[in-house]
Design an enzyme around this catalytic site. Structure first.
Site, mmCIF file in Angstrom:
data_model
loop_
_atom_site.group_PDB
_atom_site.id
_atom_site.type_symbol
_atom_site.label_atom_id
_atom_site.label_comp_id
_atom_site.label_asym_id
_atom_site.label_seq_id
_atom_site.Cartn_x
_atom_site.Cartn_y
_atom_site.Cartn_z
ATOM 1 N N CYS A 35 0.888 -1.091 0.022
ATOM 2 C CA CYS A 35 0.042 -0.113 0.029
ATOM 3 C C CYS A 35 0.705 1.117 0.039
ATOM 4 O O CYS A 35 1.953 1.116 0.470
ATOM 5 C CB CYS A 35 -1.050 0.215 1.076
ATOM 6 N N CYS A 69 -6.147 1.374 -2.405
ATOM 7 C CA CYS A 69 -5.431 2.567 -2.353
ATOM 8 C C CYS A 69 -4.735 2.697 -3.778
ATOM 9 O O CYS A 69 -4.292 3.987 -4.055
ATOM 10 C CB CYS A 69 -4.572 2.951 -1.270
#
Length: 349
Positions: A35, A69
């Protein structure tokens, strides 16, 4: 070669710091997912996270990108914003959001969001700032206010003065006239770097410098109402001084003037993350002027707000510190407080 400070990276992930997006990737061993720092997902345990410089490195280590994300889109987003900035700065009149979004291949609402996220202002506000900056440049060439207004691309004086009230702090004629009609409050404060002059208009901090005093401020703004601070700017002063001993991401308002080139350099300096450095060549490339390294150095040295605009984060291409208006010992202190390293310490960023 750039290295990762794992503790600083983890802190960035814990606070979901968007300024670290594109600088580091966090990969979770228990899920196999990587991420970006601002990912809204719940944080795993610290011992289950390892860090990489980019998504390709995480992929090579066997991780896959987070679907929430979308960490691999950070680079594409920044390229789109950079292209839009070039379009805005080359345009005679502010382009429409729809035209900008179409030029970079994004939907309008999504592009508005990523531009504002990366630049801190909307495309329209950025375009207004560019026009205002052009006007200031023309004023500094000793043109009349009216000439400067039209040469900067405004269709009418009323629009320029509306922008000036929002963007410039001082009116254009006041800036040309040594700050006439503007109140500037100041303090001379002790710090770990020695005495510092900190001065501010109602819009923001306009000077934060080493070894200057009230006389220097009056020489710079001979017609302004310059007075010792009565507590009005104390919160800004406190935050500014705190950046010396306990640096952190901040958004202190500043009210500074320079040529279009200088302001472009100062804006780029404010994008350099804590704990990192850039060379003069890096900054020149980032602003789209790869041959202007010497001019970047000059603009860096003319920075009117030390620490807040972090000119100390610019070093030579060989990794040595170079110069600094506050002296090299102070440059070392600032970089050490931020966790940066350089060739004198046996390591390049």
């Amino acid at each position: 070669m750039r290295t990762i400070d794992d503790d600083a990276a983890w802190d960035a992930f814990e606070r979901r710091d968007r300024t670290w997006d594109g600088q580091v990737i966090g990969a979770v061993k228990t899920t196999g997912i990587y991420c970006k720092p601002s990912c809204p997902a719940r944080r795993p345990k610290r011992e289950n996270v390892e860090f990489f410089l980019d998504g390709l490195s995480a992929l090579a280590a066997g991780y896959r990108p987070c679907l929430r994300c979308k960490p691999d889109e950070v680079g594409r987003d920044r390229e789109a914003v950079a292209k839009a900035v070039q379009i805005i700065e080359a345009a005679d009149e502010p382009p429409l959001l729809a035209d900008l979004a179409d030029a970079v291949g994004y939907a309008e609402h999504h592009f508005q969001r990523i531009f504002t996220r990366d630049m801190g202002v909307s495309p329209a506000a950025y375009a207004r700032a560019i026009r205002a900056r052009r006007a200031m440049h023309h004023l500094q060439e000793d043109k009349s206010v009216t000439e400067a207004i039209y040469d900067a691309g405004y269709q009418a004086p009323s629009r320029f003065y509306a922008d000036a009230k929002e963007r410039l702090g001082m009116t254009p004629s006041a800036w040309r006239d040594g700050g006439r009609g503007v109140t500037i409050r100041f303090v001379t404060a002790g710090s770990a770097l020695g005495p510092m002059l900190i001065a501010a208009t109602d819009k923001g901090i306009c000077r934060m410098t080493f070894a200057e005093d009230e006389r220097a401020l009056r020489d710079r703004f001979p017609n302004a109402d310059i007075r010792p601070d009565d507590g009005t700017i104390a919160p800004w002063v406190e935050q500014a001084l705190a950046q010396i001993d306990h640096p952190s991401a901040h958004d202190l308002p500043i009210d500074v003037r320079g040529t279009a080139f200088q302001e472009k350099v100062w804006q780029e300096l404010r994008k350099i993350p804590l704990g990192e450095t850039r060379s003069y060549a890096d900054v020149a490339h980032a602003i789209g002027e790869p041959e202007a390294m010497r001019a970047v150095g000059t603009a860096n040295g003319s920075n009117p707000v030390a620490v807040i605009v972090p000119c100390h984060r610019v070093i030579r291409s060989d990794g040595t510190l170079g110069g600094y208006g506050g002296g090299l010992p102070n440059k070392r202190k600032l970089l050490e407080a931020e966790g940066a390293s350089w060739k004198e310490q046996g390591q390049l960023i």
